[in-house]
Design a protein around this motif. Structure first.
Motif, PDB file in Angstrom:
ATOM      1  N   ARG A 261     -10.705  -2.593  -4.008  1.00 48.78           N
ATOM      2  CA  ARG A 261      -9.991  -3.488  -3.092  1.00 48.78           C
ATOM      3  C   ARG A 261      -8.696  -2.870  -2.572  1.00 48.78           C
ATOM      4  O   ARG A 261      -7.701  -3.544  -2.371  1.00 48.78           O
TER       5      ARG A 261
ATOM      6  N   PRO B 218      -6.952  -0.587   0.551  1.00 46.37           N
ATOM      7  CA  PRO B 218      -7.202  -0.201   1.945  1.00 46.37           C
ATOM      8  C   PRO B 218      -7.784   1.216   1.989  1.00 46.37           C
ATOM      9  O   PRO B 218      -7.449   2.061   1.146  1.00 46.37           O
ATOM     10  N   LEU B 219      -8.648   1.478   2.953  1.00 49.40           N
ATOM     11  CA  LEU B 219      -9.310   2.779   3.049  1.00 49.40           C
ATOM     12  C   LEU B 219      -8.308   3.925   3.103  1.00 49.40           C
ATOM     13  O   LEU B 219      -8.494   4.950   2.453  1.00 49.40           O
TER      14      LEU B 219
ATOM     15  N   PRO C 157       0.794  -1.230   0.000  1.00 49.72           N
ATOM     16  CA  PRO C 157       0.000   0.000   0.000  1.00 49.72           C
ATOM     17  C   PRO C 157       0.828   1.282   0.000  1.00 49.72           C
ATOM     18  O   PRO C 157       0.481   2.241  -0.693  1.00 49.72           O
TER      19      PRO C 157
ATOM     20  N   THR D  97       1.024   8.583   4.020  1.00 52.35           N
ATOM     21  CA  THR D  97      -0.050   7.967   4.789  1.00 52.35           C
ATOM     22  C   THR D  97      -1.154   8.960   5.124  1.00 52.35           C
ATOM     23  O   THR D  97      -2.232   8.559   5.519  1.00 52.35           O
TER      24      THR D  97
ATOM     25  N   ALA E  30     -13.127   2.384  -2.001  1.00 48.69           N
ATOM     26  CA  ALA E  30     -12.141   1.508  -1.363  1.00 48.69           C
ATOM     27  C   ALA E  30     -12.555   0.047  -1.527  1.00 48.69           C
ATOM     28  O   ALA E  30     -11.721  -0.810  -1.845  1.00 48.69           O
TER      29      ALA E  30
END
Length: 120
Positions: A73, A75-76, A14, A22, A69
Motif C-alpha cells: 500500500r 505509492p508506486l 511518502p 523522488t 506497491a
C-alpha cells in the motif's frame, strides 16, 4: 481476519519514507520481477520497516514492482525508490523479462496487454 494496522498511521508522508528522494537510484520497470533470499530478509530487518516488508514479500515468491506497491500500500514512486535502493544494496535480485526498450515501445506493449485483458 483483518490486516494489522501500521502503528505509524497515516501521518507518515511518502517523501519521509524515501528521505525526500523522488527519483530511484536506477530505473526499474513496473513489470520487473524481484526476488529475495532468506539472508536478504535477515539483513533487511535493519534497513527499515518498509524495506523489511518488501523483502518478506519477495522471499517466498517472486513479485513485480507493481505487486509490491499494491501489497505494501505504498505509492508506486515510493516503492520504486525503496526497491531500487534494495537492488543496489544486494537485498533484492532484479529480473527484467523485457530487453531495454524505448518509452514508446513499452507503452505499446502495455497497450497490447491491456487490450488482451479486456478481451478476457
Amino acid at each position: 481476519m483483518t490486516e494489522p494496522q501500521d502503528p505509524r498511521g497515516s501521518l507518515v508522508r511518502p517523501y519521509a519514507v524515501t528521505r525526500g528522494r523522488t527519483e530511484p537510484i536506477r530505473e526499474i520497470p513496473i513489470e520487473a520481477v524481484l526476488v529475495a533470499n532468506a539472508a536478504a530478509v535477515q539483513e533487511a530487518r535493519f534497513a527499515g520497516h518498509d524495506k523489511y516488508r518488501i523483502a518478506v514479500l519477495c522471499e517466498p515468491k517472486a513479485q513485480s514492482l507493481a505487486e509490491l506497491a499494491a501489497l505494501t500500500r505504498l505509492p508506486l514512486g515510493v516503492a520504486r525508490v525503496l526497491v531500487a535502493d534494495m537492488v543496489a544494496g544486494g537485498l533484492l535480485a532484479l529480473h527484467s523479462a523485457a530487453p531495454r526498450q524505448s518509452y514508446t515501445e513499452r507503452m505499446d506493449l502495455l497497450g497490447r496487454v491491456l487490450s488482451g485483458l479486456r478481451k478476457l
